[in-house]
Each structure stands twice: as structure tokens, then as C-alpha cells.
Design a protein around this motif. Sequence first.
Motif, PDB file in Angstrom:
ATOM      1  N   LEU A   1      -4.006   8.512   9.311  1.00  0.00           N
ATOM      2  CA  LEU A   1      -4.387   8.478  10.722  1.00  0.00           C
ATOM      3  C   LEU A   1      -5.912   8.505  10.879  1.00  0.00           C
ATOM      4  CD1 LEU A   1      -2.738   8.351  13.298  1.00  0.00           C
ATOM      5  CD2 LEU A   1      -2.605  10.825  13.326  1.00  0.00           C
ATOM      6  N   PHE A   2      -6.577   9.275  10.026  1.00  0.00           N
ATOM      7  CA  PHE A   2      -8.046   9.309  10.050  1.00  0.00           C
ATOM      8  C   PHE A   2      -8.605   7.924   9.726  1.00  0.00           C
ATOM      9  CE2 PHE A   2     -12.211   9.822   8.051  1.00  0.00           C
ATOM     10  CZ  PHE A   2     -12.863  10.602   8.992  1.00  0.00           C
ATOM     11  N   ALA A   3      -8.008   7.283   8.726  1.00  0.00           N
ATOM     12  CA  ALA A   3      -8.459   5.929   8.345  1.00  0.00           C
ATOM     13  C   ALA A   3      -8.267   4.957   9.502  1.00  0.00           C
ATOM     14  CB  ALA A   3      -7.694   5.453   7.105  1.00  0.00           C
ATOM     15  N   MET A   4      -7.175   5.121  10.255  1.00  0.00           N
ATOM     16  CA  MET A   4      -6.934   4.238  11.401  1.00  0.00           C
ATOM     17  C   MET A   4      -8.004   4.429  12.474  1.00  0.00           C
ATOM     18  SD  MET A   4      -2.811   4.484  11.890  1.00  0.00           S
ATOM     19  CE  MET A   4      -1.957   5.104  10.457  1.00  0.00           C
TER      20      MET A   4
ATOM     21  N   THR B   1       0.835  -1.198   0.000  1.00  0.00           N
ATOM     22  CA  THR B   1       0.000   0.000   0.000  1.00  0.00           C
ATOM     23  C   THR B   1       0.875   1.254   0.000  1.00  0.00           C
ATOM     24  OG1 THR B   1      -0.181  -0.211   2.394  1.00  0.00           O
ATOM     25  CG2 THR B   1      -2.047  -0.995   1.112  1.00  0.00           C
ATOM     26  N   LEU B   2       1.978   1.210   0.742  1.00  0.00           N
ATOM     27  CA  LEU B   2       2.836   2.393   0.817  1.00  0.00           C
ATOM     28  C   LEU B   2       3.559   2.646  -0.510  1.00  0.00           C
ATOM     29  CD1 LEU B   2       4.230   2.006   4.447  1.00  0.00           C
ATOM     30  CD2 LEU B   2       2.426   3.533   3.631  1.00  0.00           C
ATOM     31  N   VAL B   3       4.042   1.589  -1.130  1.00  0.00           N
ATOM     32  CA  VAL B   3       4.693   1.742  -2.435  1.00  0.00           C
ATOM     33  C   VAL B   3       3.683   2.289  -3.450  1.00  0.00           C
ATOM     34  CG1 VAL B   3       5.721   0.480  -4.373  1.00  0.00           C
ATOM     35  CG2 VAL B   3       6.464  -0.010  -2.037  1.00  0.00           C
ATOM     36  N   THR B   4       2.455   1.753  -3.403  1.00  0.00           N
ATOM     37  CA  THR B   4       1.406   2.217  -4.312  1.00  0.00           C
ATOM     38  C   THR B   4       1.121   3.704  -4.106  1.00  0.00           C
ATOM     39  OG1 THR B   4       0.438   0.018  -4.208  1.00  0.00           O
ATOM     40  CG2 THR B   4      -0.953   1.768  -5.108  1.00  0.00           C
ATOM     41  N   ALA B   5       1.079   4.113  -2.846  1.00  0.00           N
ATOM     42  CA  ALA B   5       0.807   5.524  -2.559  1.00  0.00           C
ATOM     43  C   ALA B   5       1.842   6.419  -3.232  1.00  0.00           C
ATOM     44  CB  ALA B   5       0.795   5.759  -1.050  1.00  0.00           C
ATOM     45  N   ILE B   6       3.099   6.052  -3.108  1.00  0.00           N
ATOM     46  CA  ILE B   6       4.166   6.872  -3.697  1.00  0.00           C
ATOM     47  C   ILE B   6       4.061   6.847  -5.224  1.00  0.00           C
ATOM     48  CG2 ILE B   6       6.670   7.152  -3.947  1.00  0.00           C
ATOM     49  CD1 ILE B   6       7.026   5.884  -1.215  1.00  0.00           C
ATOM     50  N   VAL B   7       3.987   5.660  -5.788  1.00  0.00           N
ATOM     51  CA  VAL B   7       4.006   5.533  -7.249  1.00  0.00           C
ATOM     52  C   VAL B   7       2.802   6.237  -7.889  1.00  0.00           C
ATOM     53  CG1 VAL B   7       3.848   3.891  -9.167  1.00  0.00           C
ATOM     54  CG2 VAL B   7       5.366   3.420  -7.235  1.00  0.00           C
TER      55      VAL B   7
ATOM     56  N   GLY C   1      -3.919   2.574   6.352  1.00  0.00           N
ATOM     57  CA  GLY C   1      -4.470   2.831   7.689  1.00  0.00           C
ATOM     58  C   GLY C   1      -5.525   1.805   8.072  1.00  0.00           C
ATOM     59  N   ILE C   2      -6.384   1.473   7.125  1.00  0.00           N
ATOM     60  CA  ILE C   2      -7.444   0.488   7.406  1.00  0.00           C
ATOM     61  C   ILE C   2      -6.824  -0.878   7.694  1.00  0.00           C
ATOM     62  CG2 ILE C   2      -9.368  -0.804   6.400  1.00  0.00           C
ATOM     63  CD1 ILE C   2     -10.101   1.721   4.807  1.00  0.00           C
ATOM     64  N   LEU C   3      -5.888  -1.287   6.820  1.00  0.00           N
ATOM     65  CA  LEU C   3      -5.334  -2.648   6.946  1.00  0.00           C
ATOM     66  C   LEU C   3      -4.559  -2.840   8.241  1.00  0.00           C
ATOM     67  CD1 LEU C   3      -4.142  -3.374   3.300  1.00  0.00           C
ATOM     68  CD2 LEU C   3      -6.045  -4.432   4.533  1.00  0.00           C
TER      69      LEU C   3
ATOM     70  N   ALA D   1       3.495   6.435   7.888  1.00  0.00           N
ATOM     71  CA  ALA D   1       2.678   7.116   6.876  1.00  0.00           C
ATOM     72  C   ALA D   1       3.200   8.536   6.639  1.00  0.00           C
ATOM     73  CB  ALA D   1       1.213   7.146   7.316  1.00  0.00           C
ATOM     74  N   LEU D   2       3.660   9.169   7.721  1.00  0.00           N
ATOM     75  CA  LEU D   2       4.165  10.529   7.594  1.00  0.00           C
ATOM     76  C   LEU D   2       5.446  10.554   6.756  1.00  0.00           C
ATOM     77  CD1 LEU D   2       3.631  13.449   8.521  1.00  0.00           C
ATOM     78  CD2 LEU D   2       5.203  13.016  10.419  1.00  0.00           C
ATOM     79  N   VAL D   3       6.344   9.627   7.020  1.00  0.00           N
ATOM     80  CA  VAL D   3       7.589   9.555   6.251  1.00  0.00           C
ATOM     81  C   VAL D   3       7.262   9.312   4.775  1.00  0.00           C
ATOM     82  CG1 VAL D   3       9.660   8.173   5.833  1.00  0.00           C
ATOM     83  CG2 VAL D   3       9.033   8.808   8.172  1.00  0.00           C
ATOM     84  N   VAL D   4       6.388   8.359   4.525  1.00  0.00           N
ATOM     85  CA  VAL D   4       6.007   8.053   3.147  1.00  0.00           C
ATOM     86  C   VAL D   4       5.310   9.271   2.523  1.00  0.00           C
ATOM     87  CG1 VAL D   4       4.472   6.634   1.712  1.00  0.00           C
ATOM     88  CG2 VAL D   4       5.905   5.575   3.457  1.00  0.00           C
ATOM     89  N   GLY D   5       4.461   9.936   3.325  1.00  0.00           N
ATOM     90  CA  GLY D   5       3.760  11.133   2.841  1.00  0.00           C
ATOM     91  C   GLY D   5       4.745  12.225   2.435  1.00  0.00           C
ATOM     92  N   MET D   6       5.758  12.448   3.259  1.00  0.00           N
ATOM     93  CA  MET D   6       6.755  13.484   2.964  1.00  0.00           C
ATOM     94  C   MET D   6       7.552  13.130   1.707  1.00  0.00           C
ATOM     95  SD  MET D   6       6.688  16.099   4.870  1.00  0.00           S
ATOM     96  CE  MET D   6       5.777  16.607   6.326  1.00  0.00           C
ATOM     97  N   VAL D   7       7.990  11.885   1.638  1.00  0.00           N
ATOM     98  CA  VAL D   7       8.746  11.442   0.458  1.00  0.00           C
ATOM     99  C   VAL D   7       7.886  11.634  -0.798  1.00  0.00           C
ATOM    100  CG1 VAL D   7       9.709   9.417  -0.717  1.00  0.00           C
ATOM    101  CG2 VAL D   7      10.201   9.808   1.712  1.00  0.00           C
TER     102      VAL D   7
END
Lengths: 257, 303
Positions: free
Chosen positions: A166-169, A26-32, A81-83, A119-125
Motif C-alpha cells: 500500500l505504501f508503494a501504491m 510479482t505476487l507469486v514471486t513474493a510468496i516463493v 504496488g508500483i506496477l 496484497a493482504l491475502v498474499v501477505g497472509m498466505v
Amino acid sequence: MSAENARRVLLSEWTKIRSVRSTLWTLVTAIVVTVALGMLISGLIGHNFDDLSPHERMTFDPTFISFAGTSLGQLALIAFGILVVSNEYSTGMIRASLTAVPVRGVLMAAKLAVAAALALVVGMVTSFLAFFLGQSVLGEHSTDIGQPGVLRAVFGGGLYMGLIALFAMGAAWTLRSPMLSFGILIPFFFLISGILANVPATEKVGHYLPDQAGSRVMRVMDDGEQPYGPWAGLLIMTIWVVGALLAGYAVLRKRDA
Amino acid sequence: MIELAGLTKRYGRTTAVQDLTFSVRPGVVTGFLGPNGSGKSTTMRMILGLDHPSAGQVRIDGRRYHQLADPLTHIGALLEAKAVHPGRTAYHHLLCLAQSNDIPLRRIDDVLDLVGLAGVAKKRPKGFSLGMGQRLGIASALLGDPRILMFDEPVNGLDPEGIQWIRNLMKRLAAEGRTVFVSSHLMSEMALTADHLIVIGQGRLLADTSMARFIEENARTFVRVRSPDHERLRAALERAGGRPRQCPDGSLEIEDLPAARVGELAAENDVVLHELSHQQASLEEAFMRLTHESVEYHARAGR
């Protein structure tokens, strides 16, 4: 709870997150998705800039354009976040987790801290990559990070993505079931929120939805549609996040696992 | 030591567990017996603090579950429902549990060896058989080397070899002085493993007794004899001091004479026998009778 105790539970949650494949994907997908879609749309608009109306050219916001992939890419962070949370319930792992860490607030806080930091680190990247790569394809219509408000928008974009996860969590702690969480959050953020914020009848309320308010921070040019500034928008989103987390905590505390 | 005091769980208007008070002592295997749906799993989840009791409380070594520091080092549990993420390797599953309770990491290899999963430590449990999944659950329970162990229906769905292995494991754990609390809906299973027995039906405590006592009280042995000439046989048995009982199907049951003696008496009196057998009322029957009564009582009381 001692600092030593906190360190152990955080370490345990970090092990949980890194040892499951869905997290990584999910994190890789978010970035790509965010970066690629941002580049695609930046490229298209940069190419067709002369076809834009004079008003559109006046209010052209190259920073915001490079974040065009966020609307889709954020769904991957919501999925993350959900998973992270609801998988505990769907697999039954929650029973093992709560027997190991029986004070529910401690378990929840540790999981949130680890997952939100990731999520924050991935969000910033994602945000910085989307900006720089987006600008590179915008060519002569691009802006740079030194311009007024641009760094704030890019940094804010990273915060936005951390907050949406975080909202999803919080929602997933409340709803527990992955099916229910996906079924509500994905259509809401993909479609419904955007409709509510753009249909005249619901526009006024729609502006205060978490993603609508939060994404204001990614705009450098104020289009005058939203009745608050960038940081106030992010604050509105933060209030939503806190609300979701409190609801999640109430459910976790009250209900049987 | 696990102590329950007035433990009650209500879901709306139905009462799943009602006023359970008993203790589970160390050094023996305590069987927790009851029909399906009698409240065993709910009770076990309340012991672990997963479900909130409607009334009453549980103490583990004198403390509430959430007050235990590093609870996995005090009590380990195998629950009936799966508690493992199928996409996380056996090793990482145990690792995250060990880290949260400050358990030395060498314990992970120890318990994987013990349950026979060392070869699949790096495999994801989604490919595990039922038996392997059960073994991983047992490894999780043993991870913190706890003094108290709780197993909910551990032999469900296991092959005979697996069942044998779990029985021996529980006996060994009890012999080491640990508290072993194991639930089952099968009396025959309990008879083979448990030293002490707690029976519940409809969420109520029906018996709290040693296994030996339960067998003594409930397992009646007798001789069944059938003859076309049963009046003469009965007279012969009575002369020998027996008190035969006439059954509806025409056979006689005698509790106070051994089968050999009954045969000899028949021969001495030239009585033809069609059947001469030694009978033992099964513990299963005794258990059914006990829980059935509770169902009847409950149905009548509820009316």
C-alpha cells in the motif's frame, strides 16, 4: 457515490488487476522468495545453532528467523504496488480509466481497495507459510503458533506485507513514472533503510522508517533496540502509508492526467 | 452537444488554449482543424476532464464531465495518444471499461465486430498494428453507445482502407443524429468528412463556420492563360467582358470567363496560347493563409 456505483468500479479494477500478467508474477514471486529464503536461513541457523554465542541463543527468535525472507520478498510486493498504479501512466491507460471514472478519488479508492486486499491475502498466505515451513526446518529449535506472541507476529507479518504494498501504491500515485518509483523505492527498502537503522549516527531516526518500524511486529523476542512495541511499530508504519496515500491523492487531484 | 465557454489553458507563461467559445452540435460531423501544436489535443483533453482548464468551462449535454453518471454512455473518445495497456487483451480492456459504466457486456462483442477485431479479442494489443490499435480505441469510444463522439486525429498513420473506413463511420454516426467532433491538421481530410468546421491557431478560435461556406469563401476558381502575345489577348478578353489580372510570371488570370470561352476568344483573334488551364485555389492554401495570419498576428502582438 452509491454502493452500486462503488461495486461497479471495484469490479472494473478487479478485472484490470487479474487481466495483466505482471500482477500475477510479482505476487507469486513474493510468496516463493519469502518462504524459500526463510526456509533456507532457518535451516542454516537451526543446523549451526550450537555455534551461536550464549547471548544469541538467549535472544533466539525462531518466529522472526522464519521471516528472514521478508526483506527480499517484500520487494516483489513493492513491485506489485508500483506496477498496479504506474502502469496506468506508462501505458496511457489512465486516460481511459479517468474518462470512465472521472471522480479521481473514486478511481483511486477502488484501485487501492482491490490491490490492497489482494496484497493482504498474499501477505497472509506468505506469512503463515513462511512461519510453518520455517519452523519445520528449524527442528528442535522451533516454536509453535500457540506460544505467547507468536500468532501476533505471524498475523502481523501478513499485515506488514499488505501495508508495504500500500505504501508503494501511494508513492507510485505521487511519482507516476514506474522508472522513478522503482528507482527510489527498491534501493531504499533493499539497502538504504537498513543502513540508516543500523549506523549509530542515524539509528535513532532510522528506527522510525516505515519498514523498520513495521517489521517490529514480526519479532516475538524484544531485542530492546527499538523504542516501541509491536503494535506501536505497525502504527508508525501505518502513518507513513497514510502520508504516502495522501500525497498520491493530492497529485492525482491537482495534476493533468 | 458539447459547449465550450471561455476555455483557457496556460502552462506557466505559455498559453496553449485561449478563450475558446464554441458549440459542437448533433447530427453533423464537426471538424476541428488547426496546425500541429495549435491546442486541439489539449482542448479535447479538457473536454474529457483529463486536463484542468486555467479558466472557462466545458459542458456536455449541459453538465460538467465529472457530473455525468456513467460518462462513457454519454461521450466516447479516441485520443491521439494511446490509452490501452499493451498486456491486457482487447476483450479485457473493453470489459473493465464496460463494468465501470454498467454497460451491457454484449456491447463488447458488438463493438469488436463493428471495428473488425472480433478475431483478435483474446490477443494482447502489444502485437497490434497501428491500425488495429486505432480500431481498439474506436471500439472503446463506441462501447457505451454514446450520443457524442470525439476523435483526435483518427486517420493518423492509417492505410487508405482504414482512412476510408473511419470517414464512413463518422458520417454514419452523424447521420444517426450523434454529435461527432473530429480533429485533424489536414484540411483535405476535413473537406471530405466534415459538415461544419472549427479552425484554431495558436490556441485561438479562427473560424466557426459550415464547410460549404468555408469552401465558397476560400476556394477561388479561375482560368490561367499564357501567351507570347498577351497584350492582344488581354484586349480581346476585356472586349468580351472579362477582367484579366496580370501575374508576376507573365500569365493572366481570369475569374469571370470559362476556359472554353477564353480559348475561343484566342482563336478568333489569332493569338497563340502556351497555356490554358482551369485552376482552383486549394482549401489547404486557404487554411494555411488563415492560420498563418494568426501566427503573424500573434508574433506581432507578443512583441
